[in-house]
Write an enzyme that holds these catalytic residues in place. Structure first.
Site, short mmCIF file in Angstrom:
data_model
loop_
_atom_site.label_atom_id
_atom_site.label_comp_id
_atom_site.label_asym_id
_atom_site.label_seq_id
_atom_site.Cartn_x
_atom_site.Cartn_y
_atom_site.Cartn_z
CG ASP A 32 -11.45 67.43 33.25
OD1 ASP A 32 -11.82 67.30 34.43
OD2 ASP A 32 -11.17 66.48 32.50
CD GLU A 49 -12.17 59.28 40.35
OE1 GLU A 49 -11.95 60.29 39.65
OE2 GLU A 49 -13.23 59.08 40.95
#
Lengths: 285, 405
Positions: free
Chosen positions: A77, A66
């Site tokens: 995040d 990824e």
């Protein structure tokens, strides 16, 4: 509404042909093997190094990579990936350069590459253009972590038409009927988020995780990969039996962060050795 | 031409025309659905309305007055300027209208912990106040830069029992405070309600916050009829995220004879990075879970913006404002830092009122507009907050510009 367990959802029902992500998981299932799927931030600390890291990951046995497109406001995040996005953006990395770098490396490795991208970026680039341009650069799919299934129809249609995977996420807070709906519309694989929270290494993963993923596996033929919080060979051994693949992000990004003040060959070796350790744990699980 | 604006927005997906929606991680979806459901139930529950009404009357001090600023009007030499005195509310701004409503929803959902973001600190204080009133734990995320320039509000929040968490990422302002509050919510969503302070963010926030703030516009309509015998010709409000403006404008949307004017932060200049005016200079894109006008670069990265006022220092804007802009129902303009500071000084000296720096942007444009209109016309300005919090920062800016000059 289809009842769970009676009709098995097929994530690939909209597809006419398999892409290399589907082939990867079909092959792994036949061999009773699992995928180790690292995440790297594009352009951290620069794109030349990202390309080297991607080659190293492929050489060390990673199954799929990824590539995170840095974003200024990533709300899913944790501090480690946020900081990597900030480093990359402080160095003025642009999407056009990321695609150029990807085009130079993705076609050279057997490991499929997908982008992890905020919808803000894909939308601004133009959804059709984003699919076309990343596909031309060698990406086989996209994960758009801030695009829930209810808003995904437009992008989903474009991806289907291009035989480009749109990997969608299920989380511990997702109700079961909704999880089935997501499984039905996701392609490539289903990304199961292990924890209620943001990305980042965890010492312990929730006890209910294995049961929840196990339930989902009975409902869909789509490969299921688990991400968020995974960082140790212990985690890998624990989760491998229920998953088709395991995604490791922050633990790798934290190692790459050392490239700012450590010789790059050392960092590359460290990242490679770490990934190999996890791949080994996966094989013996 | 698009269809004219209607008040039957948003739809069930949170869309105001093409704007709005819900672009957030899957983790938050269930909590947002739960909030939508609880709000729908509360909205039609007479007991909820009665409790909120009682709080607004006896705790906040509503209705807030509509005040005819005669000396200010005289000085402008044209239309009559009326101030909707949200600065007189408990905690000194319109923010309390929303936080009390959302605190009631928090209690209904059985949640005990509240998080919030704040820019100017007004929403932080209003959230801390509502949490103290209902015995809820309260954590407020605030950018380091805003903590510096809005110290008095930081003290107030702490005195009210809230924890203020400094945000050190990005530009260290409102936008980063929202990011950190969202990240907290990603992990705490099962026990925590996020009291978002403006008409921004994912559905249903833009709708809920607008509805709780719409008391401003409803009262203004009633007070105008009583005091003027008619509706005003123009209504002016400042727009950061846009909650005071949305609350003021929404009840006027169907009164198409009333001109509505939103004032964004013009900052230092119209150059990128020098202002916070997405409706004037931005383009539609996604930020903080909503599709709306936003200041972004060509890659979709959010741009740094600037305003002298912390509450307007935000690169995005509520989706309903984007809808009103594109339908032409509201005209959006901007006001520079120096014009806002001048309006602050003028209002202070002509009327004895210290407006918040945010509200001063609206006052500046209203003064300009008044000069172009006839004395028998009326302009209502939403005076969204009081300026005590800004006194020290204005003193600092003034002494700097004096020593520089």
């Amino acid at each position: 509404m289809t009842r769970a367990g009676i009709t098995r959802y097929r994530g690939d029902k909209h597809r006419n042909e398999m892409n290399r992500i589907d082939e990867l998981f079909a092959r792994l299932r036949r061999a009773n093997e699992k995928a180790l799927m690292p995440f790297v931030t594009a352009g951290d600390p620069d794109l030349a190094f990202s390309a080297e890291v991607i080659r190293e990951l492929a050489a060390r046995g990673a199954s799929l990579c990824e590539v995170g497109i840095p974003y200024s406001d990533p709300i899913a995040d944790g501090p480690v990936i946020q900081a990597s996005y900030t480093r990359a953006l402080d160095n003025h990395v642009k999407l056009a350069q990321i695609l150029e770098t990807l085009a130079g490396v993705a076609p050279q490795v057997e490991m499929p590459v997908v982008t992890m991208v905020s919808y803000a970026i894909a939308y601004r680039h133009g959804l059709a253009q984003y699919v076309e341009d990343t596909q031309r650069a060698g990406a086989l799919g996209a994960i758009v972590p801030d695009l829930p299934v209810d808003e995904a129809a437009d992008l989903s249609k474009l991806c289907s038409a291009a035989n480009f995977s749109l990997i969608q996420l299920v989380t511990p807070t997702t109700p079961r009927d909704r999880a089935l709906r997501i499984a039905e519309s996701s392609t490539g694989f289903l990304y199961y988020v292990s924890v209620t929270g943001i990305t980042g290494e965890r010492s312990e993963l929730p006890a209910s995780l294995i049961d929840n993923v196990g339930w989902l596996r009975e409902q869909t033929d789509l490969p299921i990969c688990i991400g968020f919080g995974i960082s140790t060979p212990e985690h890998v051994r624990q989760l491998a039996p229920v998953a088709d693949g395991l995604i490791v992000g922050s633990a790798i990004v934290r190692r790459i962060a050392n490239a700012v003040d450590t010789p790059r060959q050392e960092v590359l070796h460290d990242v490679g050795a770490y990934v190999e350790q996890l791949v080994d744990a996966l094989r013996t699980a | 031409m698009p269809d004219p604006a209607t008040t039957s927005v948003p739809d069930s997906a949170g869309r105001f025309g093409p704007f709005g929606g819900r672009f957030v991680p899957e983790t938050l979806t269930r909590a947002l659905d739960e909030l939508s459901n609880e709000y729908e139930k509360a909205r039609t529950d007479a007991a909820f309305a009665a409790e909120l009404d009682e709080l607004l009357r006896n705790y906040v001090g509503r209705p807030s007055p509509l005040y005819h600023a005669r000396r200010l009007s005289q000085q402008c030499g044209g239309a009559q300027i009326y101030l909707k005195r949200e600065d007189l509310n408990h905690t000194g701004a319109h923010k309390i209208n929303n936080t009390l409503g959302q605190a009631l929803l928090t209690v209904r959902m059985g949640k005990k912990r509240v998080i919030a973001e704040t820019g100017a600190g007004q929403h932080g204080v209003a959230t801390a106040t509502a949490c103290a009133r209902f015995g809820l734990e309260c954590i407020v995320y605030m950018g380091e830069e805003d903590i510096r320039r809005q110290q008095p509000n930081v003290y107030s929040m702490k005195l009210l029992g809230a924890e203020v968490r400094p945000v050190t990422t990005g530009s260290r302002t409102l936008r980063d405070a929202i990011n950190d509050a969202m990240r907290d919510w990603m992990a705490s969503v099962e026990t925590t309600h996020y009291i978002l302070g403006s008409v921004v963010g994912p559905h249903p926030f833009p709708r809920i916050v607008r509805d709780f703030q719409a008391v401003i516009g409803r009262e203004t309509i009633e007070q105008s009829r009583q005091q003027l015998g008619r509706l005003p010709e123009s209504v002016v409000a400042c727009v950061g995220g846009g909650s005071n403006a949305a609350g003021m404008f929404y009840p006027f949307v169907d009164h198409t004879g009333v001109e509505l004017i939103g004032v964004e932060a013009g900052g230092r200049s119209d150059q990128p990075g020098d202002h916070a005016s997405p409706l004037s200079y931005g383009a539609p894109g996604v930020l903080h879970g909503s599709f709306s006008y936003v200041m972004q670069d060509e890659d979709g990265q959010t741009c740094d913006v600037h305003s002298v006022s912390a509450g307007l220092d935000y690169p995005g804007v509520g989706p309903e404002h984007s809808y009103w802009k594109d339908t032409g129902r509201v005209r959006y303009t901007s006001c520079r830092d120096d014009e806002a500071l001048a309006a602050f000084a003028t209002l202070a000296r002509t009327e004895g009122i210290l407006p918040a720096l945010e509200s001063s942007h609206a006052v500046a444009r209203a003064m300009e507009l008044a000069g172009q209109k006839k004395p028998d016309e009326a302009i209502v300005v939403c005076l969204s907050g009081r300026g005590d919090k800004d006194a020290a920062e204005i003193a600092r800016l003034t002494s700097r510009s004096n020593s520089a000059g």
